[in-house]
Design an enzyme around this catalytic site. Structure first.
Site, PDB file in Angstrom:
ATOM      1  N   HIS A  44       0.875  -1.177   0.000  1.00 31.25           N
ATOM      2  CA  HIS A  44       0.000   0.000   0.000  1.00 31.25           C
ATOM      3  C   HIS A  44       0.912   1.227   0.000  1.00 31.25           C
ATOM      4  O   HIS A  44       1.835   1.309   0.826  1.00 31.25           O
ATOM      5  CB  HIS A  44      -0.856   0.048   1.269  1.00 31.25           C
ATOM      6  CG  HIS A  44      -2.023  -0.886   1.272  1.00 31.25           C
ATOM      7  ND1 HIS A  44      -1.906  -2.233   1.067  1.00 31.25           N
ATOM      8  CD2 HIS A  44      -3.348  -0.646   1.463  1.00 31.25           C
ATOM      9  CE1 HIS A  44      -3.112  -2.782   1.135  1.00 31.25           C
ATOM     10  NE2 HIS A  44      -4.006  -1.843   1.377  1.00 31.25           N
TER      11      HIS A  44
ATOM     12  N   GLU B 202      -1.653   6.300  -0.678  1.00 25.02           N
ATOM     13  CA  GLU B 202      -3.074   6.356  -0.315  1.00 25.02           C
ATOM     14  C   GLU B 202      -3.254   7.654   0.489  1.00 25.02           C
ATOM     15  O   GLU B 202      -3.752   8.638  -0.037  1.00 25.02           O
ATOM     16  CB  GLU B 202      -3.463   5.129   0.523  1.00 25.02           C
ATOM     17  CG  GLU B 202      -4.919   5.123   0.963  1.00 25.02           C
ATOM     18  CD  GLU B 202      -5.245   3.957   1.937  1.00 25.02           C
ATOM     19  OE1 GLU B 202      -4.326   3.338   2.506  1.00 25.02           O
ATOM     20  OE2 GLU B 202      -6.457   3.710   2.133  1.00 25.02           O
TER      21      GLU B 202
HETATM   22  N1  HPA Z   1      -5.021   1.002   3.848  1.00 20.23           N
HETATM   23  C1  HPA Z   1      -4.151   0.533   4.725  1.00 20.23           C
HETATM   24  N2  HPA Z   1      -4.383  -0.528   5.470  1.00 20.23           N
HETATM   25  C2  HPA Z   1      -5.531  -1.174   5.320  1.00 20.23           C
HETATM   26  C3  HPA Z   1      -6.470  -0.731   4.418  1.00 20.23           C
HETATM   27  C4  HPA Z   1      -6.197   0.408   3.635  1.00 20.23           C
HETATM   28  O1  HPA Z   1      -6.993   0.891   2.799  1.00 20.23           O
HETATM   29  N3  HPA Z   1      -7.507  -1.591   4.511  1.00 20.23           N
HETATM   30  C5  HPA Z   1      -7.188  -2.519   5.426  1.00 20.23           C
HETATM   31  N4  HPA Z   1      -5.985  -2.272   5.926  1.00 20.23           N
HETATM   32 ZN    ZN Z   2      -6.134  -1.943   1.275  1.00 18.23          ZN
END
Ligand code: HPA
Ligand code: ZN
Length: 351
Positions: free
Chosen positions: A199, A202
């Site tokens: 990730h 975001e």
């Molecule tokens: N971002 C980071 N961690 C997470 C997310 C997300 O969107 N969903 C579940 N854990």
């Molecule tokens: Zn996620």
């Protein structure tokens, strides 16, 4: 509102989902049922009351509730039920392949063994395949708010189940926990021959996307919407065909963007970036995969052509073997989805 024809197209077209956290598919009703059978008291009085608490101002507010919900999962059967319920959704939405994240540390730190959780999840995946032919991949995620030492410990536990695991990812609180913190464990992941994802971009800056590519050597970025702030990075994503697993309803619910129209999806498609549409934590964000497709189609006034490109991207960006990717891409071509999307013919699709 989108037209019925477009709605049907979204429903019928075979799709892959590449960014879904199994703990994020935990519907309040099932959560209550499992809490009850495990004799666990939860703060909220009913599923309805719990649902009403799903208003988040940022990622952290969501994570606090999401980890609390996951705390009721104790036994193999709980993980089975959770996973099987999600696969039923897949079946009802024509999701033919899914790459599932799970957060082992959330459970192991409560005393649930890695074996318990992965066995429950895997048994459901086997049944989903037998019953509906849904294929899948499993990707444990390291929790970035915990230490790298902790991540290494989880990685070592996971190795016992390596044949069930395709790759490793990185999730949880992005701010304050940059990719550099996990350089060593991602190197170990690579050395053991697993794929790597993270990730990034975001809530955090485009720099986190670049650093995930350079320091963690990931082959796919989860979210990554902030990449548009860096022109050179966009160029790199195109040249290396690094996919982004974008989660529109998630970004809206967690206030990554103020409005859906602020998501840079059109820019990503115009740049020929392998952007895909995904649900992230559908039980918390108000919609499964098709709802995400519908939301972007409506916002960006898209037609079947863009939806088809996104569905094609979902297979291209997947970790399926080339043979299987080509099978699905061929299916999309040969079943007339492309000619329909181009307005060439008005054949009935999805039969
Ligand atoms: N971002 C980071 N961690 C997470 C997310 C997300 O969107 N969903 C579940 N854990
Ligand atoms: Zn996620």
């Amino acid at each position: 509102m989108i037209t019925d024809t477009l709605n049907n197209f979204i429903h019928n077209i075979p799709k892959a989902e590449l960014h879904v956290h199994i703990e994020g598919t935990f519907e309040p009703e099932l959560l209550f049922e499992i809490a009850q059978r495990n004799n666990i008291q939860i703060k909220h009085k009913s599923a309805e009351e719990l649902k009403n608490a799903y208003n988040f101002n940022n990622l952290q507010e969501f994570l606090d509730i999401y980890y609390e919900g996951a705390d009721v999962l104790l036994h193999e059967q709980d993980f089975y039920d959770l996973t099987f319920a999600y696969l039923q959704k897949c079946q009802s939405e024509n999701i033919v392949h899914t790459e599932i994240f799970f957060d082992p540390q959330t459970h192991t730190q409560r005393g649930v063994s890695f074996k318990t959780l992965i066995t429950g999840i895997n048994k459901a995946l086997i049944d989903g395949f037998k019953k509906w032919g849904i294929t899948s991949r499993l990707i444990p995620n390291f929790l970035r708010h915990l230490s790298e030492e902790d991540a290494i410990k989880m990685f070592k536990e996971a190795l016992e189940f390596r044949e069930l695991i395709t790759g490793f990812g990185l999730d949880s609180s992005e701010l304050g926990h940059p990719p550099a913190k996990f350089k060593k464990v991602f190197q170990m992941v690579g050395e053991e021959g697993f794929l790597r994802v993270a990730h990034a971009g975001e809530e955090g800056p485009a720099q986190n996307v670049s650093d995930s590519l350079r320091l963690l050597k990931v082959s796919r970025i989860d979210h990554g919407v902030r990449s548009v702030d860096d022109k050179l990075l966009l160029k790199e994503l195109v040249e290396k065909q690094i996919p982004l697993t974008v989660c529109p309803l998630s970004n809206l619910k967690l206030k990554v963007v103020k409005e859906m129209k602020d998501l840079p999806l059109q820019i990503l498609l115009d740049h020929n970036i392998l952007a895909t549409i995904n649900s992230d934590d559908p039980a918390y964000f108000g919609g499964y995969l098709n709802e995400n497709y519908r939301a972007v189609a409506e916002t960006f006034k898209w037609s079947e052509a863009e939806i088809l490109t996104l569905a094609e991207n979902s297979f291209k960006a997947s970790f399926l073997a080339n043979e299987d990717k080509n099978k699905w891409l061929g299916e999309l071509r040969n079943n007339g989805y492309r000619s329909f999307a181009n307005g060439v013919s008005k054949i009935t699709i999805g039969q």
